[in-house]
Design an enzyme around this catalytic site. Structure first.
Site, PDB file in Angstrom:
ATOM      1  N   ASN A  53     -19.472 -13.033  66.395  1.00  0.00           N
ATOM      2  CA  ASN A  53     -20.529 -12.108  66.777  1.00  0.00           C
ATOM      3  C   ASN A  53     -19.953 -10.899  67.509  1.00  0.00           C
ATOM      4  OD1 ASN A  53     -20.825 -12.462  69.929  1.00  0.00           O
ATOM      5  ND2 ASN A  53     -20.497 -14.509  69.082  1.00  0.00           N
ATOM      6  N   LYS A 183     -24.395 -11.723  81.481  1.00  0.00           N
ATOM      7  CA  LYS A 183     -24.063 -10.321  81.321  1.00  0.00           C
ATOM      8  C   LYS A 183     -24.434  -9.538  82.579  1.00  0.00           C
ATOM      9  CE  LYS A 183     -22.810 -11.032  77.054  1.00  0.00           C
ATOM     10  NZ  LYS A 183     -21.395 -10.942  76.650  1.00  0.00           N
ATOM     11  N   GLU A 238     -15.248 -10.356  83.744  1.00  0.00           N
ATOM     12  CA  GLU A 238     -14.765 -10.187  82.366  1.00  0.00           C
ATOM     13  C   GLU A 238     -14.936  -8.781  81.814  1.00  0.00           C
ATOM     14  OE1 GLU A 238     -16.006 -11.777  77.898  1.00  0.00           O
ATOM     15  OE2 GLU A 238     -16.372 -13.070  79.625  1.00  0.00           O
ATOM     16  N   GLU A 264     -11.043  -9.964  74.176  1.00  0.00           N
ATOM     17  CA  GLU A 264     -11.810 -10.285  72.968  1.00  0.00           C
ATOM     18  C   GLU A 264     -11.891  -9.116  71.994  1.00  0.00           C
ATOM     19  OE1 GLU A 264     -16.481  -9.678  73.490  1.00  0.00           O
ATOM     20  OE2 GLU A 264     -15.672 -10.965  75.065  1.00  0.00           O
ATOM     21  N   ASP A 291      -9.682 -13.449  70.079  1.00  0.00           N
ATOM     22  CA  ASP A 291     -10.513 -14.202  69.124  1.00  0.00           C
ATOM     23  C   ASP A 291      -9.882 -14.071  67.748  1.00  0.00           C
ATOM     24  OD1 ASP A 291     -12.436 -15.156  67.369  1.00  0.00           O
ATOM     25  OD2 ASP A 291     -14.106 -14.111  68.316  1.00  0.00           O
ATOM     26  N   HIS A 321     -12.877 -15.957  72.756  1.00  0.00           N
ATOM     27  CA  HIS A 321     -14.246 -15.491  72.557  1.00  0.00           C
ATOM     28  C   HIS A 321     -14.791 -16.033  71.234  1.00  0.00           C
ATOM     29  CE1 HIS A 321     -16.645 -12.462  70.257  1.00  0.00           C
ATOM     30  NE2 HIS A 321     -17.324 -12.353  71.366  1.00  0.00           N
ATOM     31  N   GLU A 340     -15.277 -20.538  74.199  1.00  0.00           N
ATOM     32  CA  GLU A 340     -16.636 -20.087  74.501  1.00  0.00           C
ATOM     33  C   GLU A 340     -17.644 -20.894  73.680  1.00  0.00           C
ATOM     34  OE1 GLU A 340     -18.677 -15.775  75.313  1.00  0.00           O
ATOM     35  OE2 GLU A 340     -17.352 -15.917  73.575  1.00  0.00           O
TER      36      GLU A 340
END
Length: 388
Positions: A53, A183, A238, A264, A291, A321, A340
């Site tokens: 994603n 977030k 992060e 990521e 990732d 990620h 994750e």
């Protein structure tokens, strides 16, 4: 043996969520099926792959450049020297034919999708789960019997107040996740601090909460947040600034004493190496989130891991990620620090095998040959529709 067909389809994974930088209202995902002529347990072996994603489907790149190269290649150039299996490294070289170095961008996502499908097929042909295959090839047969996972969520969402945010985090805790992520950076600092404290009222200690800026901050804002976050002792802070602003990351290492995480959105071994060389990352506390599904796949990820070893980093500092099963297999097979997880988002592609409960932020893997998609009913349905 040979590849007899390669298929791709783009799927929507849209939702109303947003982070500090983007919303997901038009997000898409590529699914690839690599069909072989090998039969196992009465079924033709098909390898499946998809992109993580946060990056859109690379379908156009796949159809314009990368899949034609595989289709046009002589079959014997894509298999192992003994002819018994696909060779991910030969296939990777074929995919990257006539591609100049640098400018990794979305190209790395397209190659990563195919690479995932190839490794799925390779492990199925050997009759092993991918985590076992990787442990046998690269770790002397030693594999972790469980993997640390954290629940990623806490997005901004229309009408989502602090009580709904707390309900979300309670649901993750109820499902066995000790560590959660939310977030920040998409609201003013006082509002984000209020949201953080709401989540801490659910998860308790700051060591159970990670926060993610998604690359939004300039140095001044990053420092202001760092000073405000310092007392919480968070699990990590992060992707504070632009992923390629290694100077900002290095400056933050002088300001913020607690763990930070990033990587990521670095899509090659070379970019990862520049982070290690110039980003001030601290191997005793910071975390690396490369990732493989977004960065040319496992073939390139193995090069990244070799680079980290050369620079004195433990692979245990890697927590990829994406929340997908490929990284989970890599974590178990190669001894990474975790993975994750997206318990409620990006379905059917996010999430792990059915029937494997998370316990205190740890999860086990199935013995299903390949990446384990056959042990996840919702994604398997979509995959087999593409392949069959």
């Amino acid at each position: 043996m040979r590849i007899v067909d390669i298929r791709e389809k783009t799927f929507p994974i849209a939702s109303a969520i947003r982070n500090a930088y983007i919303d997901f209202s038009t997000m898409t995902c590529s699914l690839v099926a690599v069909v072989t002529d090998v039969v196992r347990d009465g079924r033709r072996v098909v390898g499946y792959g998809f992109n993580s994603n946060g990056r859109y489907s690379p379908g156009a790149l796949l159809h314009d450049r990368f899949l034609p190269r595989l289709r046009d290649a002589a079959p014997e150039t894509l298999i192992t020297d003994d002819g018994n299996n696909l060779d991910p490294f030969k296939i990777w070289r074929t995919l990257m034919t006539n591609e100049k170095p640098g400018g990794h961008g979305e190209r790395s996502v397209a190659v990563g999708v195919v690479d995932m499908a190839v490794w799925d097929a390779v492990a199925k042909i050997e009759g092993k789960p991918l985590w076992r295959l990787l442990a046998d090839r690269y770790r002397g047969g030693e594999a972790d019997d469980r993997v640390f996972v954290y629940a990623a969520g806490g997005y901004y969402y229309p009408g989502k107040d602090d009580e709904k945010l707390k309900d979300e985090m309670r649901s993750y805790r109820d499902r066995g996740y000790r560590v959660v992520k939310m977030k920040i950076g998409g609201a003013p600092l006082p509002e984000d601090l209020r949201r953080i404290e709401a989540v801490l009222s659910v998860v308790g200690d700051g060591a159970n909460l990670a926060v993610d800026v998604n690359g939004r901050f300039d140095l001044e804002t990053a420092i202001a947040y760092a000073k405000a976050l310092e007392p919480y002792g968070l699990f990590w802070y992060e992707e504070i600034g632009d992923p390629l602003d290694f100077g900002l990351q290095a400056a933050m290492a002088q300001v913020y004493k607690h763990p930070m995480a990033t990587g990521e959105n670095l899509f090659s071994m070379q970019d990862a190496r520049n982070l290690i060389r110039h980003g001030g990352m601290r191997p005793d506390r910071d975390w690396l989130q490369f990732d493989c599904a977004l960065s040319y796949g496992l073939v390139e990820y193995l090069r990244t891991l070799a680079m980290l070893k050369d620079h004195g980093w433990s692979w245990r500092r890697c927590v990829p990620h994406g929340g997908h099963q490929l990284s989970l297999n890599i974590a178990a097979g190669l001894g990474l620090g975790g993975n994750e997880s997206y318990p409620d988002l990006f379905k059917p592609f996010g999430g792990f095998a059915d029937g494997y409960a998370v316990e205190d932020s740890w999860v086990r893997l199935p013995d299903t040959p390949g990446i384990g998609f056959e042990a996840k009913a919702d994604v398997l349905t979509v995959m087999r529709e593409l392949a069959e």
